[in-house]
Design a protein around this motif. Structure first.
Motif, PDB file in Angstrom:
ATOM      1  N   MET A   1       0.961  -1.251   0.061  1.00  0.00           N
ATOM      2  CA  MET A   1      -0.127   0.105  -0.024  1.00  0.00           C
ATOM      3  C   MET A   1       0.788   1.272  -0.063  1.00  0.00           C
ATOM      4  O   MET A   1       0.571   2.215  -0.871  1.00  0.00           O
ATOM      5  N   SER A   2       1.921   1.440   0.855  1.00  0.00           N
ATOM      6  CA  SER A   2       2.641   2.373   1.054  1.00  0.00           C
ATOM      7  C   SER A   2       3.611   2.909  -0.361  1.00  0.00           C
ATOM      8  O   SER A   2       3.608   3.866  -0.855  1.00  0.00           O
TER       9      SER A   2
ATOM     10  N   GLU B   1      10.198  -4.290  -6.121  1.00  0.00           N
ATOM     11  CA  GLU B   1       9.601  -5.212  -5.257  1.00  0.00           C
ATOM     12  C   GLU B   1      10.007  -6.494  -5.092  1.00  0.00           C
ATOM     13  O   GLU B   1      10.111  -7.375  -6.253  1.00  0.00           O
TER      14      GLU B   1
ATOM     15  N   LEU C   1       1.269  -6.791   2.337  1.00  0.00           N
ATOM     16  CA  LEU C   1       0.819  -7.804   3.394  1.00  0.00           C
ATOM     17  C   LEU C   1      -0.854  -8.117   3.068  1.00  0.00           C
ATOM     18  O   LEU C   1      -1.279  -9.358   3.488  1.00  0.00           O
ATOM     19  N   TRP C   2      -1.218  -7.509   2.336  1.00  0.00           N
ATOM     20  CA  TRP C   2      -2.788  -7.795   2.009  1.00  0.00           C
ATOM     21  C   TRP C   2      -2.946  -8.844   0.948  1.00  0.00           C
ATOM     22  O   TRP C   2      -3.972  -9.208   0.702  1.00  0.00           O
TER      23      TRP C   2
ATOM     24  N   ASN D   1      -9.672  -3.481   9.865  1.00  0.00           N
ATOM     25  CA  ASN D   1     -10.520  -3.092  11.058  1.00  0.00           C
ATOM     26  C   ASN D   1     -10.735  -1.489  11.032  1.00  0.00           C
ATOM     27  O   ASN D   1     -11.161  -0.913  11.728  1.00  0.00           O
ATOM     28  N   THR D   2     -10.374  -1.012   9.668  1.00  0.00           N
ATOM     29  CA  THR D   2     -10.930   0.295   9.530  1.00  0.00           C
ATOM     30  C   THR D   2     -11.574   0.184   8.336  1.00  0.00           C
ATOM     31  O   THR D   2     -11.411  -0.495   7.423  1.00  0.00           O
TER      32      THR D   2
ATOM     33  N   VAL E   1      15.820  -5.218  -2.706  1.00  0.00           N
ATOM     34  CA  VAL E   1      16.845  -4.152  -2.260  1.00  0.00           C
ATOM     35  C   VAL E   1      17.540  -4.752  -1.285  1.00  0.00           C
ATOM     36  O   VAL E   1      17.119  -5.083  -0.100  1.00  0.00           O
TER      37      VAL E   1
ATOM     38  N   ILE F   1      -4.313   3.570   8.288  1.00  0.00           N
ATOM     39  CA  ILE F   1      -2.959   3.822   8.010  1.00  0.00           C
ATOM     40  C   ILE F   1      -2.797   4.530   6.404  1.00  0.00           C
ATOM     41  O   ILE F   1      -1.984   5.144   5.939  1.00  0.00           O
TER      42      ILE F   1
HETATM   43  P1  FAD Z   1       3.467  -3.997   3.334  1.00  0.00           P
HETATM   44  O1  FAD Z   1       2.035  -4.353   3.173  1.00  0.00           O
HETATM   45  O2  FAD Z   1       4.019  -4.841   4.285  1.00  0.00           O
HETATM   46  O3  FAD Z   1       4.187  -3.755   1.815  1.00  0.00           O
HETATM   47  C1  FAD Z   1       5.616  -3.867   2.100  1.00  0.00           C
HETATM   48  C2  FAD Z   1       6.071  -4.385   0.594  1.00  0.00           C
HETATM   49  O4  FAD Z   1       7.787  -4.128   0.760  1.00  0.00           O
HETATM   50  C3  FAD Z   1       5.902  -5.758   0.438  1.00  0.00           C
HETATM   51  O5  FAD Z   1       5.448  -6.250  -0.648  1.00  0.00           O
HETATM   52  C4  FAD Z   1       7.403  -6.450   0.587  1.00  0.00           C
HETATM   53  O6  FAD Z   1       7.291  -7.747  -0.421  1.00  0.00           O
HETATM   54  C5  FAD Z   1       8.236  -5.301  -0.026  1.00  0.00           C
HETATM   55  N1  FAD Z   1       9.566  -5.549   0.441  1.00  0.00           N
HETATM   56  C6  FAD Z   1      10.173  -5.404   1.736  1.00  0.00           C
HETATM   57  N2  FAD Z   1      11.409  -5.316   1.796  1.00  0.00           N
HETATM   58  C7  FAD Z   1      11.827  -5.316   0.666  1.00  0.00           C
HETATM   59  C8  FAD Z   1      13.184  -5.077  -0.074  1.00  0.00           C
HETATM   60  N3  FAD Z   1      14.162  -5.086   0.601  1.00  0.00           N
HETATM   61  N4  FAD Z   1      13.056  -4.956  -1.512  1.00  0.00           N
HETATM   62  C9  FAD Z   1      11.936  -4.927  -2.313  1.00  0.00           C
HETATM   63  N5  FAD Z   1      10.967  -5.141  -1.770  1.00  0.00           N
HETATM   64  C10 FAD Z   1      10.698  -5.163  -0.380  1.00  0.00           C
HETATM   65  N6  FAD Z   1      -4.088  -0.977   9.096  1.00  0.00           N
HETATM   66  C11 FAD Z   1      -5.253  -0.216   8.712  1.00  0.00           C
HETATM   67  O7  FAD Z   1      -4.882   1.055   8.414  1.00  0.00           O
HETATM   68  N7  FAD Z   1      -6.249  -0.881   8.515  1.00  0.00           N
HETATM   69  C12 FAD Z   1      -6.360  -2.154   8.780  1.00  0.00           C
HETATM   70  O8  FAD Z   1      -7.408  -2.831   8.727  1.00  0.00           O
HETATM   71  C13 FAD Z   1      -5.177  -3.008   8.895  1.00  0.00           C
HETATM   72  N8  FAD Z   1      -5.093  -4.180   9.131  1.00  0.00           N
HETATM   73  C14 FAD Z   1      -3.826  -4.970   9.254  1.00  0.00           C
HETATM   74  C15 FAD Z   1      -4.100  -6.253   9.387  1.00  0.00           C
HETATM   75  C16 FAD Z   1      -2.857  -6.790   9.669  1.00  0.00           C
HETATM   76  C17 FAD Z   1      -2.856  -8.389   9.832  1.00  0.00           C
HETATM   77  C18 FAD Z   1      -1.616  -6.475   9.735  1.00  0.00           C
HETATM   78  C19 FAD Z   1      -0.276  -6.980  10.124  1.00  0.00           C
HETATM   79  C20 FAD Z   1      -1.575  -4.866   9.704  1.00  0.00           C
HETATM   80  C21 FAD Z   1      -2.840  -4.190   9.448  1.00  0.00           C
HETATM   81  N9  FAD Z   1      -2.714  -2.813   9.138  1.00  0.00           N
HETATM   82  C22 FAD Z   1      -3.836  -2.201   9.075  1.00  0.00           C
HETATM   83  C23 FAD Z   1      -1.367  -2.097   9.259  1.00  0.00           C
HETATM   84  C24 FAD Z   1      -0.660  -2.354   7.869  1.00  0.00           C
HETATM   85  O9  FAD Z   1       0.389  -1.932   8.356  1.00  0.00           O
HETATM   86  C25 FAD Z   1      -1.311  -1.395   6.562  1.00  0.00           C
HETATM   87  O10 FAD Z   1      -2.397  -1.897   6.537  1.00  0.00           O
HETATM   88  C26 FAD Z   1      -0.249  -1.747   5.229  1.00  0.00           C
HETATM   89  O11 FAD Z   1      -0.825  -2.851   4.669  1.00  0.00           O
HETATM   90  C27 FAD Z   1       0.963  -1.668   5.265  1.00  0.00           C
HETATM   91  O12 FAD Z   1       1.401  -1.358   3.929  1.00  0.00           O
HETATM   92  P2  FAD Z   1       2.853  -1.258   3.596  1.00  0.00           P
HETATM   93  O13 FAD Z   1       2.993  -0.882   2.236  1.00  0.00           O
HETATM   94  O14 FAD Z   1       3.325  -0.107   4.557  1.00  0.00           O
HETATM   95  O15 FAD Z   1       3.860  -2.625   4.056  1.00  0.00           O
END
Ligand code: FAD
Ligand code: NAP
Length: 532
Positions: free
Chosen positions: A12-13, A32, A40-41, A61-62, A110, A377
């Motif tokens: 997502m980020s 990626e 994580l989704w 949960n949001t 990375v 988030i």
């Molecule tokens: P991630 O979804 O973890 O994505 C990170 C990405 O980076 C992955 O695709 C991974 O493969 C990649 N990556 C990692 N390291 C490297 C590397 N070295 N090189 C290349 N790629 C790499 N938040 C909410 O707001 N609402 C919710 O309902 C909610 N539910 C959640 C449920 C669970 C079970 C969990 C654990 C968290 C939840 N969260 C929720 C918080 C969650 O952090 C966010 O929903 C969000 O998905 C985070 O996204 P992200 O992109 O920051 O991280």
């Protein structure tokens, strides 16, 4: 020439960072490590190295109106709380709509990010990647770290004396996928966060008995709030935030405790938090209290010791257990960054506004999504990325190193005061306050006072209604002309997936009842005039 930006991760980020870079005319490249977007989704049956791992049943949960990106509402027929597969679908249509996939290099990890040799004058970074077993390097003007923080399990085995002699099965919640295979087992779940609660509830339908051991307790809320509204649409309003921020702390604490205990008395259920007045991230679980009420889940205190076949708790009670699930959270880690750039200490990273390392000569490294908000988030990561991309472009500047350091420490003290010292709360922030803080940096915070004069209907909606992401697209850079409309149509999107059984013509039905009442009045009046 446009600055080039490396984005690490396409969860997502990463996706929202890509869009923000494009909106600002920067040149992004996203790396990626896996073969697809979603982070994580994206559920998989097997646990993957280096990526967060969820269980099959995870539901957000949001809610959808509070969790969408600010210029891209979720489809109106999507449910209000989304199964992980449905949220992934949203990310896919988002990526398609803004044509993001062509900027992502999949199956590319990375492995190292280090300062380029002229960093102090240019702020450039060397990004080392691994693909097909080969290493490559490229230089970027800036880097956005979007790698997530739910990857590395926190497995506190040292706190569980006797674990080495325990003969049953034990694992971290990251390994848990579904309840198959746990039929008839006696299961101990450690922790009382969202993972622990979801897993305990799911397992107790199959298991012989589930025990949930909590050391500090948790407030548990339902996703369904008053009148059936999603909880966060009621909780996250500017009006209620203003009340929480301005009323005397004793009243706020009393209000919070009363609100949290309205559904069920946490003390009676053994869940009451040790410090009731901390705003620790609540657990959102619609079934936990009922399962405790059915006796399928028994809440227990901290584990004192484990034997070969049982757990002995602090209160001296002993329970035989076959399986232990450590739902004990995660540790923050950045294996591709040297500690001299960013250091994780006790699960804490010292970053300015949770984003920028304060001591770099140039502000060209930013962390997106390294935050745990009391709300969703998604809009949080989005505002972080909107600000960061403008910092990279030189349109916004950061204060001096000493100011940033002081701000980091003050914020941390306030965080501990509000949310406590637990390692699972090191990234915790208030929701609207933090969103507004970021929006102020880019000039996108809604100006409620002037709106009360220009557009009072909208001002009322913004102040008393849910603080949805569209509010941050009404004005300033990235203004979206549909934002006002999106604010006024959110009720329709909320109701669309609910009103799936509409009475033939409810409006005709109410007209008919009105006519009946009028008819009755006419009869009464006629009777009255006849007898006189
Ligand atoms: P991630 O979804 O973890 O994505 C990170 C990405 O980076 C992955 O695709 C991974 O493969 C990649 N990556 C990692 N390291 C490297 C590397 N070295 N090189 C290349 N790629 C790499 N938040 C909410 O707001 N609402 C919710 O309902 C909610 N539910 C959640 C449920 C669970 C079970 C969990 C654990 C968290 C939840 N969260 C929720 C918080 C969650 O952090 C966010 O929903 C969000 O998905 C985070 O996204 P992200 O992109 O920051 O991280
Ligand atoms: P978490 O929120 O960090 O919770 C960890 C739990 O383990 C806490 O109860 C903590 O207790 C306990 N714990 C940690 N160390 C312990 C120890 N040594 N001994 C005993 N207990 C210990 O982790 P999580 O539940 O996996 O959640 C991670 C994130 O994902 C959260 O933001 C959460 O909201 C999110 N999530 C969302 C959903 C959903 O949307 N449905 C589902 C799962 C997770 P203390 O409080 O006492 O420290």
């Amino acid at each position: 020439m446009a600055k080039n930006v490396a984005i690490i991760g396409a969860g997502m980020s990463g996706l929202i960072s890509l869009k923000c870079c494009l909106d600002e005319g920067l040149q992004p490249t996203c790396f990626e490590r896996t073969e697809d977007i979603g982070g994580l989704w994206r559920f998989k049956e097997e646990v993957e190295e280096g990526r967060a791992s969820i269980y099959k049943s995870v539901i957000t949960n949001t809610c959808k109106e509070m969790s969408c990106f600010s210029d891209f509402p979720m489809p109106d027929d999507f449910p209000n709380f989304l199964h992980n597969s449905k949220l992934l679908e949203y990310f896919r249509i988002f990526a398609q709509k803004f044509d993001l996939l062509k900027y992502i290099q999949f199956q590319t990890t990375v492995s190292n990010v280090k300062k380029h040799n002229d960093f102090s004058s240019t702020g450039k970074w060397d990004v080392i990647i691994e693909r097909n077993g080969k290493e490559e390097s490229a230089t970027f003007d800036a880097v956005m770290v979007c790698s997530g923080h739910h990857i590395l399990s926190n497995m506190p085995l040292d706190s569980f004396p006797g674990i080495e002699r325990f003969k049953g099965q034990y694992f971290h919640s990251r390994q848990y996928k579904n309840p198959e295979g746990y039929e008839g087992k006696r299961i101990l779940v450690i922790g009382s966060g969202n993972s622990a609660s979801d897993i305990a509830v799911e397992l107790c339908k199959k298991a012989d008995q589930v025990f949930m051991s909590t050391r500090h307790g948790s407030w548990v809320r339902s996703r369904v709030s008053d009148h059936g509204y999603p909880w966060d649409m009621e909780f996250h309003t500017r009006f209620s935030t203003m009340l929480r921020n301005t009323l005397p702390p004793t009243i706020v604490k009393w209000m919070m405790e009363t609100q949290m205990n309205r559904w069920f008395d946490h003390e009676n259920y053994g869940l009451v938090p040790e410090n009731k007045y901390l705003m620790k991230e609540p657990v959102l679980n619609d079934d936990l209290p009922s399962r405790i009420l059915y006796g399928a889940i028994t809440v227990k205190p901290t584990v004192k010791e484990l034997t070969e076949t049982s757990a002995i708790f602090e209160d001296g009670s002993l329970e035989d257990v076959d399986v232990i699930v450590f739902a004990t959270g995660y540790q923050i880690s950045f294996p591709f960054l040297d500690e001299s750039i960013v250091k994780v200490e006790h699960n804490r990273v010292r970053l300015y506004k949770y984003i920028f390392p304060p001591d770099l000569e140039k502000s060209t490294l930013a962390f997106i999504g390294l935050i745990q908000s009391l709300g969703s988030i998604f809009p949080t990561s989005e505002l972080q990325a909107r600000w960061v991309t403008r910092v990279f472009k030189g349109l916004c500047t950061l204060p001096s190193e000493s100011t940033m350091r002081a701000s980091i420490e003050t914020r941390n003290e306030k965080r501990i005061e509000l949310f406590g010292k637990s390692l699972s709360q090191t990234l915790q922030t208030n929701h609207i306050d933090y969103l507004d803080e970021l929006a102020t940096e880019i000039g996108a915070k809604p100006d409620i006072l002037s709106l009360f004069i220009k557009d009072p209907k909208l001002a009322l909606k913004i102040y008393f209604g849910p603080c949805n992401p569209y509010q941050y697209r009404l004005d300033g850079p990235g203004k979206w002309k549909e934002a006002r409309n999106a604010i006024f149509t959110q009720e329709q999107r909320l109701l669309k997936p609910l009103k799936t059984r509409v009475l033939k013509d409810s409006s005709m039905a109410s007209i008919a009842s009105l006519l009946k009442v009028l008819g009755l009045i006419v009869i009464v009046l006629a009777f009255f005039f006849t007898i006189h």
